[in-house]
Design a protein around this motif. Structure first.
Motif, PDB file in Angstrom:
ATOM      1  N   LEU A 118      -8.080 -22.455 -69.109  1.00  0.00           N
ATOM      2  CA  LEU A 118      -9.493 -22.566 -69.764  1.00  0.00           C
ATOM      3  C   LEU A 118     -10.325 -21.570 -69.606  1.00  0.00           C
ATOM      4  CD1 LEU A 118      -9.358 -26.458 -69.330  1.00  0.00           C
ATOM      5  CD2 LEU A 118      -8.812 -25.361 -71.412  1.00  0.00           C
ATOM      6  N   SER A 119     -10.122 -20.471 -69.521  1.00  0.00           N
ATOM      7  CA  SER A 119     -11.144 -19.425 -69.178  1.00  0.00           C
ATOM      8  C   SER A 119     -11.920 -19.207 -70.107  1.00  0.00           C
ATOM      9  CB  SER A 119     -10.443 -17.881 -68.893  1.00  0.00           C
ATOM     10  OG  SER A 119      -9.647 -17.659 -70.097  1.00  0.00           O
ATOM     11  N   TRP A 120     -11.860 -19.744 -71.433  1.00  0.00           N
ATOM     12  CA  TRP A 120     -12.640 -19.823 -72.663  1.00  0.00           C
ATOM     13  C   TRP A 120     -13.891 -20.783 -72.557  1.00  0.00           C
ATOM     14  CZ3 TRP A 120     -12.858 -24.422 -75.060  1.00  0.00           C
ATOM     15  CH2 TRP A 120     -11.776 -25.149 -74.662  1.00  0.00           C
ATOM     16  N   GLY A 121     -13.794 -21.619 -71.371  1.00  0.00           N
ATOM     17  CA  GLY A 121     -14.749 -22.636 -71.258  1.00  0.00           C
ATOM     18  C   GLY A 121     -16.108 -22.246 -70.991  1.00  0.00           C
ATOM     19  N   PHE A 122     -16.588 -21.165 -70.217  1.00  0.00           N
ATOM     20  CA  PHE A 122     -17.819 -20.505 -69.662  1.00  0.00           C
ATOM     21  C   PHE A 122     -18.277 -20.010 -71.146  1.00  0.00           C
ATOM     22  CE2 PHE A 122     -20.605 -17.353 -68.342  1.00  0.00           C
ATOM     23  CZ  PHE A 122     -21.518 -18.179 -67.538  1.00  0.00           C
ATOM     24  N   GLY A 123     -17.609 -19.285 -71.805  1.00  0.00           N
ATOM     25  CA  GLY A 123     -17.969 -18.693 -73.285  1.00  0.00           C
ATOM     26  C   GLY A 123     -18.391 -19.852 -74.103  1.00  0.00           C
ATOM     27  N   ALA A 124     -17.567 -20.969 -74.084  1.00  0.00           N
ATOM     28  CA  ALA A 124     -18.030 -22.169 -75.168  1.00  0.00           C
ATOM     29  C   ALA A 124     -19.122 -22.715 -74.695  1.00  0.00           C
ATOM     30  CB  ALA A 124     -16.901 -23.125 -75.094  1.00  0.00           C
ATOM     31  N   GLU A 139     -31.092 -35.570 -75.792  1.00  0.00           N
ATOM     32  CA  GLU A 139     -30.086 -34.397 -76.529  1.00  0.00           C
ATOM     33  C   GLU A 139     -30.220 -33.446 -75.454  1.00  0.00           C
ATOM     34  OE1 GLU A 139     -33.076 -35.430 -78.029  1.00  0.00           O
ATOM     35  OE2 GLU A 139     -32.540 -36.535 -79.836  1.00  0.00           O
ATOM     36  N   THR A 140     -31.233 -33.079 -74.996  1.00  0.00           N
ATOM     37  CA  THR A 140     -31.302 -32.132 -73.965  1.00  0.00           C
ATOM     38  C   THR A 140     -30.283 -32.303 -72.516  1.00  0.00           C
ATOM     39  OG1 THR A 140     -33.516 -31.350 -74.226  1.00  0.00           O
ATOM     40  CG2 THR A 140     -32.593 -30.555 -72.237  1.00  0.00           C
ATOM     41  N   ILE A 141     -30.178 -33.626 -72.357  1.00  0.00           N
ATOM     42  CA  ILE A 141     -29.406 -34.213 -71.064  1.00  0.00           C
ATOM     43  C   ILE A 141     -28.038 -33.875 -71.530  1.00  0.00           C
ATOM     44  CG2 ILE A 141     -28.917 -35.828 -69.563  1.00  0.00           C
ATOM     45  CD1 ILE A 141     -31.730 -36.617 -69.626  1.00  0.00           C
ATOM     46  N   VAL A 142     -27.673 -34.425 -72.769  1.00  0.00           N
ATOM     47  CA  VAL A 142     -25.985 -34.595 -72.957  1.00  0.00           C
ATOM     48  C   VAL A 142     -25.722 -33.162 -73.292  1.00  0.00           C
ATOM     49  CG1 VAL A 142     -24.840 -35.086 -74.960  1.00  0.00           C
ATOM     50  CG2 VAL A 142     -26.321 -36.811 -74.296  1.00  0.00           C
ATOM     51  N   ILE A 143     -26.298 -32.326 -73.957  1.00  0.00           N
ATOM     52  CA  ILE A 143     -26.124 -30.854 -74.116  1.00  0.00           C
ATOM     53  C   ILE A 143     -25.814 -30.282 -72.988  1.00  0.00           C
ATOM     54  CG2 ILE A 143     -26.637 -28.542 -75.195  1.00  0.00           C
ATOM     55  CD1 ILE A 143     -25.903 -30.454 -77.261  1.00  0.00           C
ATOM     56  N   GLY A 144     -26.812 -30.350 -71.988  1.00  0.00           N
ATOM     57  CA  GLY A 144     -26.558 -29.832 -70.498  1.00  0.00           C
ATOM     58  C   GLY A 144     -25.358 -30.290 -69.806  1.00  0.00           C
ATOM     59  N   LEU A 145     -25.195 -31.476 -70.014  1.00  0.00           N
ATOM     60  CA  LEU A 145     -23.810 -32.134 -69.403  1.00  0.00           C
ATOM     61  C   LEU A 145     -22.496 -31.493 -70.107  1.00  0.00           C
ATOM     62  CD1 LEU A 145     -24.922 -35.690 -68.739  1.00  0.00           C
ATOM     63  CD2 LEU A 145     -24.674 -33.765 -67.057  1.00  0.00           C
ATOM     64  N   ILE A 146     -22.584 -31.281 -70.994  1.00  0.00           N
ATOM     65  CA  ILE A 146     -21.261 -30.720 -71.962  1.00  0.00           C
ATOM     66  C   ILE A 146     -21.056 -29.193 -71.434  1.00  0.00           C
ATOM     67  CG2 ILE A 146     -20.680 -29.965 -74.330  1.00  0.00           C
ATOM     68  CD1 ILE A 146     -21.983 -32.710 -75.283  1.00  0.00           C
ATOM     69  N   CYS A 147     -22.279 -28.514 -71.491  1.00  0.00           N
ATOM     70  CA  CYS A 147     -22.354 -27.003 -71.024  1.00  0.00           C
ATOM     71  C   CYS A 147     -21.728 -27.149 -69.564  1.00  0.00           C
ATOM     72  CB  CYS A 147     -23.407 -26.653 -71.226  1.00  0.00           C
ATOM     73  SG  CYS A 147     -24.274 -26.330 -72.854  1.00  0.00           S
ATOM     74  N   ILE A 162     -22.661 -22.806 -76.805  1.00  0.00           N
ATOM     75  CA  ILE A 162     -23.210 -24.211 -77.295  1.00  0.00           C
ATOM     76  C   ILE A 162     -24.614 -24.209 -76.822  1.00  0.00           C
ATOM     77  CG2 ILE A 162     -23.173 -26.748 -76.580  1.00  0.00           C
ATOM     78  CD1 ILE A 162     -20.216 -26.594 -76.281  1.00  0.00           C
ATOM     79  N   LEU A 163     -25.096 -23.601 -75.796  1.00  0.00           N
ATOM     80  CA  LEU A 163     -26.216 -23.597 -75.255  1.00  0.00           C
ATOM     81  C   LEU A 163     -27.274 -22.423 -76.117  1.00  0.00           C
ATOM     82  CD1 LEU A 163     -28.290 -24.487 -72.771  1.00  0.00           C
ATOM     83  CD2 LEU A 163     -27.373 -22.396 -71.563  1.00  0.00           C
ATOM     84  N   PHE A 164     -26.499 -21.444 -76.382  1.00  0.00           N
ATOM     85  CA  PHE A 164     -27.350 -20.428 -77.318  1.00  0.00           C
ATOM     86  C   PHE A 164     -27.618 -21.236 -78.510  1.00  0.00           C
ATOM     87  CE2 PHE A 164     -27.263 -17.411 -80.764  1.00  0.00           C
ATOM     88  CZ  PHE A 164     -28.226 -16.618 -80.442  1.00  0.00           C
ATOM     89  N   VAL A 165     -26.852 -21.880 -79.300  1.00  0.00           N
ATOM     90  CA  VAL A 165     -26.833 -22.622 -80.564  1.00  0.00           C
ATOM     91  C   VAL A 165     -28.124 -23.690 -80.504  1.00  0.00           C
ATOM     92  CG1 VAL A 165     -26.046 -24.095 -82.298  1.00  0.00           C
ATOM     93  CG2 VAL A 165     -24.776 -21.889 -81.451  1.00  0.00           C
ATOM     94  N   PHE A 166     -27.917 -24.347 -79.424  1.00  0.00           N
ATOM     95  CA  PHE A 166     -28.979 -25.158 -79.122  1.00  0.00           C
ATOM     96  C   PHE A 166     -30.106 -24.889 -78.931  1.00  0.00           C
ATOM     97  CE2 PHE A 166     -31.356 -28.125 -75.944  1.00  0.00           C
ATOM     98  CZ  PHE A 166     -31.405 -29.240 -76.896  1.00  0.00           C
ATOM     99  N   LEU A 167     -30.439 -23.646 -78.225  1.00  0.00           N
ATOM    100  CA  LEU A 167     -31.918 -23.313 -77.759  1.00  0.00           C
ATOM    101  C   LEU A 167     -32.397 -22.581 -79.204  1.00  0.00           C
ATOM    102  CD1 LEU A 167     -31.497 -21.877 -74.289  1.00  0.00           C
ATOM    103  CD2 LEU A 167     -32.588 -24.004 -74.907  1.00  0.00           C
ATOM    104  N   ALA A 168     -31.253 -21.945 -80.160  1.00  0.00           N
ATOM    105  CA  ALA A 168     -31.780 -21.380 -81.094  1.00  0.00           C
ATOM    106  C   ALA A 168     -32.264 -22.189 -82.258  1.00  0.00           C
ATOM    107  CB  ALA A 168     -30.801 -20.453 -81.563  1.00  0.00           C
ATOM    108  N   TRP A 199     -17.869 -27.756 -69.674  1.00  0.00           N
ATOM    109  CA  TRP A 199     -17.213 -26.498 -70.111  1.00  0.00           C
ATOM    110  C   TRP A 199     -17.143 -25.482 -69.010  1.00  0.00           C
ATOM    111  CZ3 TRP A 199     -13.265 -27.042 -72.934  1.00  0.00           C
ATOM    112  CH2 TRP A 199     -13.342 -28.248 -73.846  1.00  0.00           C
ATOM    113  N   ALA A 200     -18.430 -25.202 -68.706  1.00  0.00           N
ATOM    114  CA  ALA A 200     -18.531 -24.075 -67.645  1.00  0.00           C
ATOM    115  C   ALA A 200     -17.761 -24.415 -66.374  1.00  0.00           C
ATOM    116  CB  ALA A 200     -19.884 -23.800 -67.247  1.00  0.00           C
ATOM    117  N   TYR A 201     -17.574 -25.655 -65.837  1.00  0.00           N
ATOM    118  CA  TYR A 201     -16.664 -25.820 -64.547  1.00  0.00           C
ATOM    119  C   TYR A 201     -15.271 -25.695 -64.903  1.00  0.00           C
ATOM    120  CZ  TYR A 201     -14.457 -28.727 -61.188  1.00  0.00           C
ATOM    121  OH  TYR A 201     -13.725 -29.145 -60.141  1.00  0.00           O
TER     122      TYR A 201
END
Length: 79
Positions: free
Chosen positions: A23-29, A3-11, A33-39, A14-16
Motif C-alpha cells: 500500500l505504498s500509494w497510501g501516503f500519496g493518497a 469535517e476537518t477531524i474526519v478528513i484528518g483521520l482519513i489522511c 485528499i488533504l490538498f483537495v480539501f484545503l483547496a 492512509w498515511a499509516y
C-alpha cells in the motif's frame, strides 16, 4: 469542524498504511485528499468574513503608517 477531524483521520489512516510495501500509494493518497480539501474550502470557517474584510481594507490603502499608535497593523499578514 467535524469535517476537518474526519478528513484528518482519513489522511492519517492512509498515511499509516502507506508504510507497507503493498500500500505504498497510501501516503500519496493522503496528501492528495488533504490538498483537495484545503483547496476547496473557500468561504469556510468562523473567521473567514473578518479576514476578507481586513484584506479588502489593506488592499485599498496606498501607504501604511506603522508609527500611528491608534492603528494595529498585522505586518506579517499584510506582507
Amino acid at each position: 469542524m467535524i469535517e476537518t477531524i474526519v478528513i484528518g483521520l482519513i489522511c492519517v489512516f492512509w498515511a499509516y498504511l502507506g508504510r507497507y510495501r503493498r500500500l505504498s500509494w497510501g501516503f500519496g493518497a493522503a496528501m492528495t485528499i488533504l490538498f483537495v480539501f484545503l483547496a476547496i474550502r473557500y468561504e469556510w470557517g468562523n473567521d473567514y468574513r473578518q479576514y476578507i474584510d481586513k484584506f479588502t481594507v489593506y488592499n485599498s490603502i496606498d501607504e501604511f503608517n506603522y508609527s500611528d499608535p491608534n492603528e494595529r497593523w498585522e505586518v506579517g499578514w499584510i506582507f
